[in-house]
Write an enzyme that holds these catalytic residues in place. Structure first.
Site, PDB file in Angstrom:
ATOM      1  CE  LYS A  61      -3.706  -2.613   2.090  1.00 15.68           C
ATOM      2  NZ  LYS A  61      -4.319  -3.131   3.308  1.00 15.68           N
ATOM      3  CG  ASP A 118      -9.896  -0.933   4.698  1.00 12.26           C
ATOM      4  OD1 ASP A 118      -9.698  -1.246   3.503  1.00 12.26           O
ATOM      5  OD2 ASP A 118      -9.138  -1.230   5.621  1.00 12.26           O
ATOM      6  CD  GLN A 122      -3.377  -4.757   6.570  1.00 10.58           C
ATOM      7  OE1 GLN A 122      -3.247  -3.826   5.788  1.00 10.58           O
ATOM      8  NE2 GLN A 122      -4.031  -5.858   6.256  1.00 10.58           N
TER       9      GLN A 122
END
Ligand code: NDP
Length: 256
Positions: free
Chosen positions: A28, A95, A72
């Protein structure tokens, strides 16, 4: 946007030293750099408390040069994932895991789409695969992949069936699929007996075999010859997940 004084910024938080998470976070960061986005990484030790993590999320919620916040997963067991994800400002929730964004996806009025399902939709669209009226089977019902995937297919007028670990006659149901999306997390579980000739197969799974080889949930070699199209692992769904994350960060930066 840069000339106008705004560089989209993404903050990625990783807690602990899960090797797979480390790889995802590095990818990322690398992609942000490649496309000219600003990124910050917060690598916190395993013993970080929930309160410390929430404090960081709150700080990033207020930080003007950060438009997207990503925590994460998985988090260490002593931290409640739901509490942390709910603390992210919905406008910075790139997300799309916050209940506000999940609800918006349900009613088809969304700012962000969850990264993996949206990446898959783009793969399907770019490949010229028509979904209207098609039988789509999604194997897996996680909040991150299976459920939102089914919802996005439904928005495109597909007829959608969701399967899970308690589903009876899984093989027979999979065999009805024009488009089969597999997200179970079991190495090479879906072989040619589950797939009808000419189906489109999307393999979300990422599993490490004992010899460290990365494989999907689909037994690619047995299934691929019978399909109209199939995604490989690696190099299929994974990169598209990152593409959507970047798009969502851009969307957030434009709105904030
Ligand atoms: P989860 O473990 O959260 O969910 C797995 C789902 O599969 C559950 O709904 C479970 O059913 C179902 N399942 C498990 N075993 C069976 C079985 N034998 N038959 C039918 N259904 C079964 O996983 P995720 O959705 O988070 O991830 C799935 C896979 O996708 C993993 O390999 C993960 O690494 C990968 N992944 C890849 C991404 C990418 O970018 N490429 C992004 C996210 C995930 P039940 O609900 O009944 O337990």
């Amino acid at each position: 946007m840069k000339e106008a004084g705004k560089t989209p910024g993404l903050a990625v938080i990783i807690v602990g030293d899960n090797p797979a998470s480390r790889v995802y976070v590095n990818n990322k960061k690398k992609t942000c750099a490649e496309i000219g986005m600003y990124s910050e990484e917060y690598a916190l030790p395993e013993e970080t408390t929930q309160d410390e993590l929430l404090e960081l999320v709150n700080t990033l919620n207020k930080k003007a040069d950060i438009h997207g916040i990503l925590v994460q997963l998985p988090l260490p067991g002593h931290i409640d994932e739901k509490t942390v994800l709910n603390a992210i400002l919905p406008e910075k929730d790139v997300d799309a895991f916050h209940p506000v964004n999940v609800g918006k996806i349900m009613i088809g009025d969304f700012d962000f789409l969850p990264c993996t399902p949206a990446g898959i939709m783009e793969l399907i669209a770019e490949s010229g695969i028509e979904l209207e009226g098609k039988n789509c089977v999604v194997v897996g019902r996680s909040n991150i992949v299976g459920k939102p995937m089914a919802m996005l297919l439904l928005h495109k007028n597909a007829t959608v069936t969701i399967c899970h670990s308690k589903t009876k006659n899984l093989k027979e149901i999979c065999k009805t699929a024009d488009v089969l999306v597999v997200a179970v997390g079991r190495a090479q579980m879906i072989n040619d007996e589950y797939v009808k000739d000419g189906a489109v197969v999307i393999d979300v799974g990422m599993n490490r075999l004992e010899d460290k080889k990365l494989v999907g949930d689909v037994d690619f070699d047995s299934v691929a010859p019978h399909t109209a199209a199939i995604t490989p692992v690696p190099g299929g769904v994974g990169p598209m997940t990152i593409v959507t994350l970047m798009k969502n960060t851009l969307t957030a930066a434009k709105k904030l």
